[in-house]
Each structure stands twice: as C-alpha cells, then as structure tokens.
Design an enzyme around this catalytic site. Structure first.
Site, PDB file in Angstrom:
ATOM      1  N   MET A 274       1.292  -1.422  -0.255  1.00  0.00           N
ATOM      2  CA  MET A 274      -0.209   0.326   0.399  1.00  0.00           C
ATOM      3  C   MET A 274       0.843   1.430  -0.365  1.00  0.00           C
ATOM      4  O   MET A 274       0.090   2.654  -0.183  1.00  0.00           O
ATOM      5  CB  MET A 274      -0.903   0.408   1.180  1.00  0.00           C
ATOM      6  CG  MET A 274      -2.161  -0.810   1.087  1.00  0.00           C
ATOM      7  SD  MET A 274      -3.445  -1.042  -0.515  1.00  0.00           S
ATOM      8  CE  MET A 274      -3.712   0.899   0.550  1.00  0.00           C
ATOM      9  N   ARG A 275       2.341   1.339   0.240  1.00  0.00           N
ATOM     10  CA  ARG A 275       3.292   2.468   0.272  1.00  0.00           C
ATOM     11  C   ARG A 275       2.343   3.253  -1.277  1.00  0.00           C
ATOM     12  O   ARG A 275       2.820   4.385  -1.366  1.00  0.00           O
ATOM     13  CB  ARG A 275       4.517   1.931   0.302  1.00  0.00           C
ATOM     14  CG  ARG A 275       5.409   2.821   0.571  1.00  0.00           C
ATOM     15  CD  ARG A 275       6.905   3.073   0.801  1.00  0.00           C
ATOM     16  NE  ARG A 275       7.021   2.230   2.697  1.00  0.00           N
ATOM     17  CZ  ARG A 275       7.441   1.179   2.500  1.00  0.00           C
ATOM     18  NH1 ARG A 275       8.354  -0.231   1.531  1.00  0.00           N
ATOM     19  NH2 ARG A 275       7.939   1.329   3.828  1.00  0.00           N
ATOM     20  N   ALA A 276       2.940   2.270  -1.778  1.00  0.00           N
ATOM     21  CA  ALA A 276       2.631   3.263  -3.684  1.00  0.00           C
ATOM     22  C   ALA A 276       0.944   4.321  -3.716  1.00  0.00           C
ATOM     23  O   ALA A 276       1.637   5.215  -4.207  1.00  0.00           O
ATOM     24  CB  ALA A 276       2.520   1.927  -4.725  1.00  0.00           C
TER      25      ALA A 276
END
Length: 710
Positions: A274-276
């Site tokens: 989910m960092r993107a």
C-alpha cells in the site's frame, strides 16, 4: 566554500526538477531516486536544492536540531526548556559510499563509558540530516550494513545506537535523495521501495541543447559568484513559491474521485503493498499545491503515477523500469474529470515555457527541448517554467552507443568460422542452489562466501588496528584485570586503559566475482538447448544480484573467445548481453578458459580481496585450439589445470544432452578441481551436495593435478 550552481540554472531535466521541488513542498512524499547516465546534472540539481528550502527553527545549542515548538523528549542533549529558537538554513548532508557505521549513526567513546560510566556520544550523519536532506551519491554501491541502518531510520524516524549495553536514541527524519548509474548495478529492493519518487535522466542528443549546456558550464566556471548572482532573482522566486505551496498544502482537498483514481491505478499496475497508494496521494496533493490549487485533478494523479510507480513495478533486476502510459490513460479515463472548487488564481503550470533568463541573450535559444547541466555537465532555465521532457535516446538499437546493452552485437572476426544462428530467448529463470568459494575471505560485504567482516557472529578478539568499532567486552576485561593492583584501583570500578581494549572479530558473508564462461559454439546451437542454457545462466545472474556479487561474461565460439562483459555490478547489463548472444562455429574451449584466466589476473590486481568463482557453461567438447594451435583437448586440459593450480574455485554446468553422453564436461570439472552439475541439477530443489563439493574444490584441485601428472 565554493559557490554552488543555482538550481534554476539547470537546463531541462523536467522530471528531476519537479520531483525535487515536490519533496521540498511536502517532505512526506518520501524522497527521490535519480537514475541515469553520468554527466546529466544529477548531483548538481540535488546539491542545489538545499538553497531553495525554507529555514528551520532549532533549539540553540542542540546538536540534534530539535524544534523549539516540539522538542524531542528523548533528545540526548535534552531536556530542552521552552523558549525562542534560532533559525538556520536547511542542511544537505552527503553520505559517502565508503562511510563507516559509526560515521553514519554516531559513536560512543567506549573507553570513557567503561572507565567513567558516562555517555560520551558523538552524533553521526543521521543526526546532522534531521529535518534536512540526506544525499547518497552512487546509492546502489552503498554497503548492505549501511543500507540496513538507513532502512531502520527511514521507517522509525529515529536512530538507535547500541554499544555493549549503552543506548542512545535521537530523532532522524530526513528527505532521502539518491543518485545512481544503473550500469554500475541495481539497488536493493527494500531500499528502492523507500524512495517515494524515481526519475530517469538522460543527456540530450540535440546539438543546440548540448551547446547551451557547455555555454553555461563555462560561464559558471569563469565566474561562479557572478553566474549565481545573475540567477538570484529566479532562485528567490522559486524559494517563495515553495514557501507558498507549503502554506497552501494543508488546504488541498484530496477528493474521493482522486482517491479512486489512485487506487485503481495501483491495482491496475499490480503494485505490491500500500505504500505506492500513499505516496501517490501525497505526491498528487503536493502537485496541486505547487500549481496553486486546492483540489487534486486527474492530471495530478497521472503525473504522480509517472513519478511514484515505475520503480515499484519491477519484479526482478532484469525488468526495465517504466510505466505504460497508454494503459495509465486507459485506467484514468474510466473516471470523470473533477473540477476545482473556489481555487485561487493558479500559479503557472510546471509544464509551461519559462521567460528568458538573466544569463544574457535569449535564455532558451533551442526552443522547448532543453537539457540539464551544471558542474556535472549542464546549465539551465528556471524550474518554475518546468520545461518539457528531455530528448530521449534513440529508439532504434542500431543508433545506441556501442557499449550500451541496447546496441546490436556486431559479430567479431573470430565468429566468421562457421554459420551464425540468430540469438534465442532464455527460458524462465529459477531459484538456484548456493554456490560459494571455499575458505575464509576478507572481501566486500555480501551474501555468498564466508568471510571476516565488520558484521556477523563474533568468533574472537584482537587488538584494534585503528578506531575501535566493535568492543569485545569479555576480552577487554580479561586484558585489564591483571593490572588493577599496579594501577592503584581502590573502588569497585575497573581501571581500563586504551591498550586493554579488544576489537571483536566477526564472521559474515562476502560478495564474490562470479565469472561466467559460456560456450556459444555450434554444438550448443540447438534452439531448445540454448534457451535452457541461457535460462540457467540468467538464474545464476539473478542469484548473483541477490548476493551482491560482481559478474563478468566470457563467451567462446568460432576461432577465439571474447570478453562480452567486463566484471561489473550491473547484472542486468550481463543479462542483456546474454540475451543477444548468437551461436555457431567451432568450439575453442581452451581459448575461453585462457581468456577467463586473463580476466581474473587483471581483476586480482584491481581488487585483491574479492575472490572469484568461475562458472563454465559447456558440453565439454573442444574442436578448435583457436589462435594458439595444437591439440584442442590437450590445450583444454592444460588451461584448466592452470586455473586449478592458482586456486580458482570452479563449477562446470554440464549442458550435454541426449541418450549418448561422452562425459567431457565431467573430465573438465576434474581438471578444474571443482564439481560438475547438469542443467536440471542446478535447481535449488535437486542440487544435493553442491555446496560441499564447491567448498572442497581448492583442496582437491592439487591432488587431481598431481595424480594426472603422475
């Protein structure tokens, strides 16, 4: 101190300048990784960015840059009393590739800690970079133990220093900026994901643009102060715009429509984690603030995707970074445009053309396509204009430079001996078993062979040869204990002197030089067979990348052998050369071994601590003696024994197939003093005992040589 090159004087490099400015507006974006060839203003632009950052308020006298409004309660220089602070420019701290661990995180005075019981801590670069920029040039060459420390600090926003029960913690929140040349090796995936944005830079191929780069470079060198003064107005304007965008940032609205666009884009490109999504959201918000808007538009999401996703889509180091823009537009077109509400007058869009600059004459004589420069090779235009994309390298591989992976491989003279067959694609790579060099080395940190390193398990103690970094407490106490009476000890404390200190010796893993010697002759030319061979070598290359090795590639066919790729850390370059490898002609196996011997001799002079591992990929046939002349089999045996006599650890990958096998690869392995393994046996789930065989290679090679000589 020399006058830095102005940021606004960098020509072109739109994505690079925009990514840096977005991080200046919103440090939460997470930093920038700049990838590109040498001489493209990467370092120049990064070093110039600090002059555009607003000043920071700090507690007077605090070595850890605590903010007066919210000082760190655990600051080693604290506790701090509330009161007015002092302003200073934001720092840009450079981390050298060869820095020590103590230089990065700080160091404790072990002698004072033991003798006086005090925490005498000297801050490191992480403390200096707090609330500023931490810049790593050639970040892909950074040692693994430093990468681990950077990952920890970036994840926790703090640095921890532990030395024999003495702990120090301080805040370490910084903007991480790295530059790298992909030809020198790829970046470790964990650190790659820590960079919020990534940009690819390349020098312009347009003569007019290159002329402007040279003109400004020479103008800067002739009078740095005068050149900077001519750009001071533009610098002030961009600095003011950064301050205004920072003030507007909290008011920017990230609507549900924009969030759906971000989520759909990340899902559509199958990005892990989910960092993107989070980085894209922060980047799109910063783009809106930079443009002077309070609402995020589809164009912001699109630009954010182009900056935040390419480096997160790579599944292995052989995947080319990039993003399919047609697919991106297809995803975003599913959503309606969202118009901004009650926006103030927007700032000029970063993509518009700049006004003529102050450096005399028409500031952008080339037209819209300008290119980067500065002390690394360029000069420029004000970034608030943004400029368009730089000219890209030629799409036709025939126009690429001769030494680039994209360049078509021209057949050499020795390949004229026999018909050449077109190159075939490699089979899918697989996980290979561990191959290692026997003995205990002292090479660069890696993950392949046993070595004495600064990290790993403690195996003993010795007197420190330089600065003490890893104290062996028991050995130090043992050395000091017999002298306590003579030193007049009266209390309970131990009297420790400098010559009592003992350094812990540790054993870890090193990276090696893995030199591939690949048979490309006619006997290997069967299409299915060569695809399997290339797949096996590609698998070993992937393993070398993961274990932080250098790799080289020697091929032989026709009348001689050639060094297809000099030893390098760029395994993806090796994979590209392997993919284009044609086959055909006779088999000068001895020439391949002698070429390998020459390469290893030269590399031993350059880096004597890096031990080699020779991987020979062949069916063992030798049908040509090459330029040396003589009996091919006898010459092959002598060449193999020469390598064995010098202690080169070797593995032969036996490519012979069919119901009738001659066993020639096994005989070659015996001459080299190493094991032979089939293509199927190279897989991790079927290669039993290979590690043990490789580790005994050096000890057995001498006996093989003696027995055959008798």
């Amino acid at each position: 101190m020399s006058t830095p090159y102005p940021f606004t004087a960098v020509v072109g490099q739109t994505d690079l300048r925009l990514a840096l400015l977005l991080n200046a507006v919103s440090p939460a974006v997470g930093g920038v990784l700049v990838r590109g060839e040498k001489g493209t203003a990467k370092s120049t632009a990064v070093r110039a960015l600090s002059a555009l950052l607003p000043q920071v308020d700090v507690v007077p006298g605090c070595r850890f840059s605590c903010a007066p409004a919210a000082p760190d309660p655990g600051c080693p220089d604290g506790p701090h009393e509330s009161g007015p602070g002092g302003a200073r420019p934001a720092r840009m701290v450079e981390l050298p590739v060869g820095a020590s661990e103590d230089r990065l995180v700080g160091a404790l005075d072990i002698e004072r800690a033991l003798a006086e019981g005090v925490k005498a801590f000297e801050p490191g670069l992480l403390a200096d970079a707090h609330r500023g920029i931490l810049y790593v040039d050639e970040v892909n060459l950074l040692h693994d133990h430093l990468i681990d420390l950077l990952l920890d600090a970036a994840a926790m926003g703090a640095s921890y220093v532990e030395r024999e029960g003495v702990s120090v913690r301080h805040a370490a929140r910084f903007l991480l900026v790295g530059t790298m040349n992909p030809e020198e090796g790829e970046l470790r995936p964990q650190l790659l994901d820590r960079f919020g944005l990534t940009v690819e830079v390349a020098a312009s191929r347009e003569p007019a643009q290159r002329v402007e780069v040279v003109r400004r470079r020479l103008s800067y060198e002739d009078d740095p102060a005068g050149f900077a003064a001519r750009w001071s107005g533009d610098e002030s304007e961009v600095r003011a715009r950064v301050v205004a965008a920072r003030a507007l940032l909290p008011q920017v609205r990230l609507g549900d429509n924009a969030l759906l666009q971000i989520a759909a884009t990340c899902a559509g490109f199958e990005v892990d984690g989910m960092r993107a999504d989070i980085v894209m959201a922060r980047t799109a918000t910063a783009l809106a603030a930079w443009a002077g808007r309070t609402a995020v538009l589809k164009e912001d999401v699109r630009q954010a995707a182009l900056l935040a996703l390419p480096h997160r889509r790579r599944r292995n180091p052989f995947d080319a970074p990039g993003l399919d823009e047609d697919k991106l537009d297809e995803i975003l077109d599913r959503f309606p445009d969202e118009e901004p509400e009650n926006d103030p007058d927007p700032q000029p869009d970063p993509g518009t053309d700049p006004e003529p600059g102050p450096d005399g004459g028409p500031e952008n004589p080339q037209g819209p396509d300008d290119d980067g420069g500065g002390p690394d090779g360029g000069g420029g235009v004000p970034p608030q204009g943004g400029g368009p994309q730089d000219a890209q390298p030629p799409a036709d591989p025939a126009e690429a430079p001769a030494d680039s992976p994209e360049a078509p491989r021209q057949p050499s003279a020795q390949e004229a001996d026999g018909p050449e067959q077109a190159a075939v694609r490699a089979d899918e790579p697989f996980r290979t078993r561990m191959l290692s060099v026997p003995g205990l080395g002292e090479g660069a940190d890696g993950r392949r062979s046993r070595a004495r390193t600064a990290h790993g398990r403690t195996t003993g103690a010795q007197r420190p040869r330089g600065q003490l970094t890893k104290l062996h407490l028991a050995a130090t106490v043992h050395a000091a204990a017999p002298h306590q009476k003579a030193r007049g000890r009266t209390g309970r404390g131990l009297v420790v002197r400098k010559d009592d200190l003992r350094q812990a010796t540790r054993e870890g893993r090193e990276g090696n030089l893995v030199l591939f010697v690949v048979d490309a002759s006619g006997s290997m030319a069967a299409r299915q067979r060569m695809s399997a061979v290339k797949g096996a070598v590609l698998s070993l290359l992937l393993d070398a990348y993961q274990r932080r090795d250098k790799v080289g590639l020697v091929t032989f066919r026709g009348a001689a052998a050639e060094l297809a790729l000099p030893p390098t850390s760029s395994v993806d370059t090796a994979a590209a050369r392997l993919e284009k490898l044609p086959t055909g002609g006779r088999t000068p196996l001895a020439s391949g071994l002698l070429k390998a011997h020459e390469v290893l001799r030269i590399e031993r002079l350059r880096d004597p601590s890096r031990r080699p591992l020779l991987v020979v990929v062949t069916d063992g046939r030798a049908t040509s003696a090459g330029a040396v002349g003589g009996d091919p089999r006898e010459l092959t045996t002598r060449s193999a024994r020469l390598l064995a006599a010098e202690g080169v650890a070797s593995v032969v990958v036996d490519c012979e197939s069919g119901p009738v096998r001659l066993g020639l690869a096994g005989a070659l392995a015996a001459d080299l003093g190493g094991p032979a393994v089939t293509l199927d046996g190279l897989r991790a789930d079927s290669l039993a005992g290979l590690v043990k065989d490789v580790r005994t290679a050096v000890t057995t090679s001498a006996s093989h040589t003696t027995r055959r000589a008798a």
